[in-house]
Design a protein around this motif. Structure first.
Motif, short mmCIF file in Angstrom:
data_model
loop_
_atom_site.label_atom_id
_atom_site.label_comp_id
_atom_site.label_asym_id
_atom_site.label_seq_id
_atom_site.Cartn_x
_atom_site.Cartn_y
_atom_site.Cartn_z
N PHE A 26 43.52 5.74 -55.95
CA PHE A 26 44.67 5.08 -56.57
C PHE A 26 45.56 4.55 -55.45
O PHE A 26 45.44 4.96 -54.29
N GLU A 27 46.46 3.65 -55.81
CA GLU A 27 47.43 3.13 -54.84
C GLU A 27 48.77 3.79 -55.07
O GLU A 27 49.26 3.85 -56.21
N LEU A 28 49.36 4.32 -54.03
CA LEU A 28 50.69 4.93 -54.11
C LEU A 28 51.74 3.84 -54.00
O LEU A 28 51.87 3.18 -52.96
N VAL A 29 52.50 3.63 -55.08
CA VAL A 29 53.51 2.58 -55.11
C VAL A 29 54.86 3.10 -54.64
O VAL A 29 55.55 2.49 -53.83
N GLU A 30 55.25 4.27 -55.14
CA GLU A 30 56.51 4.90 -54.74
C GLU A 30 56.30 6.40 -54.63
O GLU A 30 55.48 6.98 -55.35
N GLY A 31 57.05 7.02 -53.73
CA GLY A 31 56.98 8.46 -53.58
C GLY A 31 56.05 8.88 -52.46
O GLY A 31 55.65 8.09 -51.61
N GLU A 32 55.69 10.16 -52.49
CA GLU A 32 54.88 10.74 -51.43
C GLU A 32 53.89 11.74 -52.03
O GLU A 32 54.22 12.47 -52.97
N VAL A 33 52.70 11.77 -51.48
CA VAL A 33 51.70 12.77 -51.87
C VAL A 33 51.16 13.44 -50.62
O VAL A 33 51.18 12.88 -49.53
N ALA A 34 50.68 14.66 -50.79
CA ALA A 34 50.04 15.40 -49.71
C ALA A 34 48.53 15.40 -49.94
O ALA A 34 48.07 15.70 -51.05
N MET A 35 47.78 15.02 -48.91
CA MET A 35 46.32 15.06 -48.99
C MET A 35 45.83 16.44 -48.57
O MET A 35 46.09 16.88 -47.44
N LEU A 36 45.12 17.11 -49.46
CA LEU A 36 44.66 18.47 -49.18
C LEU A 36 43.52 18.51 -48.18
O LEU A 36 43.33 19.50 -47.49
N TRP A 37 42.74 17.44 -48.14
CA TRP A 37 41.60 17.39 -47.23
C TRP A 37 41.61 16.02 -46.54
O TRP A 37 40.95 15.09 -46.98
N PRO A 38 42.34 15.90 -45.45
CA PRO A 38 42.47 14.59 -44.79
C PRO A 38 41.15 14.03 -44.27
O PRO A 38 41.03 12.82 -44.07
N GLU A 39 40.16 14.91 -44.06
CA GLU A 39 38.86 14.44 -43.54
C GLU A 39 37.87 14.15 -44.66
O GLU A 39 36.67 13.99 -44.41
N ALA A 40 38.33 14.08 -45.90
CA ALA A 40 37.42 13.84 -47.03
C ALA A 40 36.59 12.58 -46.80
O ALA A 40 37.13 11.53 -46.44
N PRO A 41 35.26 12.66 -46.98
CA PRO A 41 34.40 11.49 -46.74
C PRO A 41 34.76 10.28 -47.58
O PRO A 41 34.51 9.14 -47.16
N GLY A 42 35.34 10.50 -48.75
CA GLY A 42 35.66 9.38 -49.63
C GLY A 42 36.94 8.66 -49.27
O GLY A 42 37.31 7.68 -49.93
N TRP A 43 37.65 9.11 -48.22
CA TRP A 43 38.93 8.52 -47.83
C TRP A 43 38.78 7.84 -46.48
O TRP A 43 38.50 8.49 -45.47
N THR A 44 38.94 6.53 -46.42
CA THR A 44 38.67 5.75 -45.22
C THR A 44 39.96 5.35 -44.49
O THR A 44 41.06 5.45 -45.04
#
Length: 352
Positions: A63-81
Motif C-alpha cells: 500500500f502507499e502511505l499518504v499520511e502518518g507513520e508506520v513501523a516495518m516489523l521486518w525491514p529485510e522482507a523480500p517483498g519490500w524493495t
C-alpha cells in the motif's frame, strides 16, 4: 506446514494503543489494535485487502502511505524493495501504525475473508506422528472460530520471533479444535519449536483463518487435490470437507501425493476413513527418487507429471487445489497453464 520465510511479525506489546487507518479517496476506515498489523486488522474489519503469503515474501499486500507513520516489523522482507521505500510503499503484513494514518490501496473482492480472522489463544491437546518427519498437532482454542477447508492460521510459538503459517487438516466442526500436520524442517526455527518445545498443555497464540484456496462448494466439477510434503494438511482438509458436503455428493474426488521416497508417502490412511473411499474418493502417490527393487510398486516421477498423465485434457474440466514445496507448486502451475486449465478453477495459496 506452509513453506514460508522464518521471519515475520516481531514481538508485540499487547497493551499498545489502537490507531485509526483511513483509506484515501473515500470514507472507509478501520482500527488497528495494539500488537496487530495493517493487513490482518483490515480483514478483521471485513475489508478485502489483497494478500498472499502473509509473512513479507510475496509483496502482494503493498500500500502507499499518504499520511502518518508506520513501523516495518521486518525491514529485510523480500517483498519490500528499495523502490518501494522511495515511493512510501509498504507491506501491510509487516506494517504497524505508529499513530493514525491514511493509506492508498485498492481492495479486491477476491480477497474478502470468508470468516473474519480472530486472534486468540489455544492449548495443545494431543500430537501424533503421520510420517517419520510429519506430526499432527491438535489445538483447542479459547474462543470458537470457524474456517473453511483448505485455509491456514498463524501460530505464535514459544521462543520464536514472528508467526508461522500452518494449514488446518481437519474441518471446523464447532470451531474449537484446529489440527495441523507439520513437517520438521531442517534448520527451521518454527518447526523446531513446535516439535521440541510445545508439549500437550502448552499454550500458543493462534490468528486465523487466512487463505483463498478454500473448498468451493458451488463448483459443478470433479475435484483434484495435488499435495507434496506437509501440503498434505490443506488437501486432506479439502477432501474431508468435500466428502460430507451435500452440494458435492455427486463429485468424484481425486487425490495425488508427491513424495521423495516411499517413507515420505502419506495421506492414504486418512482418506480411507472417509465416506466414499474407493467409490468417489481415489488416491495415488508418486515418488521422485528411484527406489530400490521391490521397495515401491507405484509411479516414479514428479506429481505434476502424474497429474498430466492420469487426467490429460480432463484437467480443464476439474476444480483443482494444490499445496506443497515451492518447486512442486511452480511445476503444477506451469503444467496446468500448458493444459489451458481456466484460472478460476485453480486454487492455491502462494508461499515462498
Amino acid at each position: 506446514m506452509r513453506l514460508v520465510q522464518e521471519h515475520g511479525e516481531g514481538a508485540t506489546a499487547a497493551d499498545a494503543p489502537s490507531h485509526t487507518v483511513r483509506i484515501a479517496g473515500g470514507e472507509q476506515r478501520f482500527s488497528c489494535a495494539g500488537g496487530d498489523v495493517l493487513l490482518r486488522a483490515a480483514h478483521r474489519a471485513g475489508l478485502a485487502f489483497p494478500y498472499e503469503c502473509n509473512v513479507g515474501s510475496c509483496g502482494n499486500c503493498k500500500f502507499e502511505l499518504v499520511e502518518g507513520e508506520v513501523a516495518m516489523l521486518w525491514p529485510e522482507a523480500p517483498g519490500w524493495t528499495d523502490k518501494d521505500r522511495q515511493r512510501r510503499r509498504y507491506l501491510a503484513c509487516q506494517s504497524r501504525p505508529v499513530g493514525d494514518c491514511t493509506i492508498k490501496v485498492r481492495f479486491d473482492a477476491r480477497y474478502a475473508s470468508q470468516h473474519r480472522p480472530l486472534r486468540t489463544q489455544a492449548v495443545l491437546a494431543a500430537r501424533r506422528p503421520v510420517t517419520h518427519d510429519i506430526e499432527e498437532f491438535q489445538f483447542v482454542l479459547d474462543e470458537a472460530q470457524a474456517f473453511e477447508p483448505g485455509q491456514y492460521a498463524l501460530l505464535q510459538l514459544p521462543g520464536v520471533e514472528g508467526p508461522r503459517a500452518y494449514s488446518m487438516s481437519n474441518t471446523a466442526g464447532d470451531g474449537r479444535v484446529w489440527e495441523f500436520q507439520v513437517r520438521r524442517v531442517p534448520g527451521g526455527r518454527g518447526s523446531a519449536a513446535l516439535f521440541d518445545q510445545v508439549a500437550p498443555g502448552t499454550r500458543v497464540g493462534i490468528d486465523g483463518p487466512y487463505g483463498m484456496a478454500w473448498l468451493r462448494r458451488d463448483a459443478p466439477r470433479d475435484i483434484l487435490c495435488i499435495a507434496g510434503g506437509s501440503g498434505l494438511a490443506p488437501m486432506v482438509s479439502i477432501v474431508r470437507g468435500a466428502s460430507t458436503e451435500p452440494a458435492l455428493a455427486q463429485r468424484r474426488i481425486h487425490f495425488l501425493y508427491g513424495a521423495r521416497t516411499p517413507a515420505d508417502v502419506a495421506g492414504k490412511d486418512l482418506l480411507q476413513a472417509l465416506p466414499g473411499w474407493g467409490t468417489r474418493i481415489h488416491y495415488e502417490a508418486a515418488v521422485s527418487t528411484p527406489p530400490a527393487a521391490g521397495e515401491w510398486t507405484g509411479p516414479v516421477g514428479f506429481v505434476h507429471d502424474l497429474a498430466g498423465e492420469r487426467f490429460g485434457e480432463r484437467l480443464a474440466d476439474m476444480e483443482i487445489y494444490f499445496a506443497g514445496p515451492p518447486a512442486m507448486a511452480a511445476a503444477v502451475q506451469q503444467m496446468l497453464l500448458a493444459r489451458k486449465v481456466p484460472l478460476g478453477q485453480v486454487h492455491f495459496d502462494q508461499f515462498y
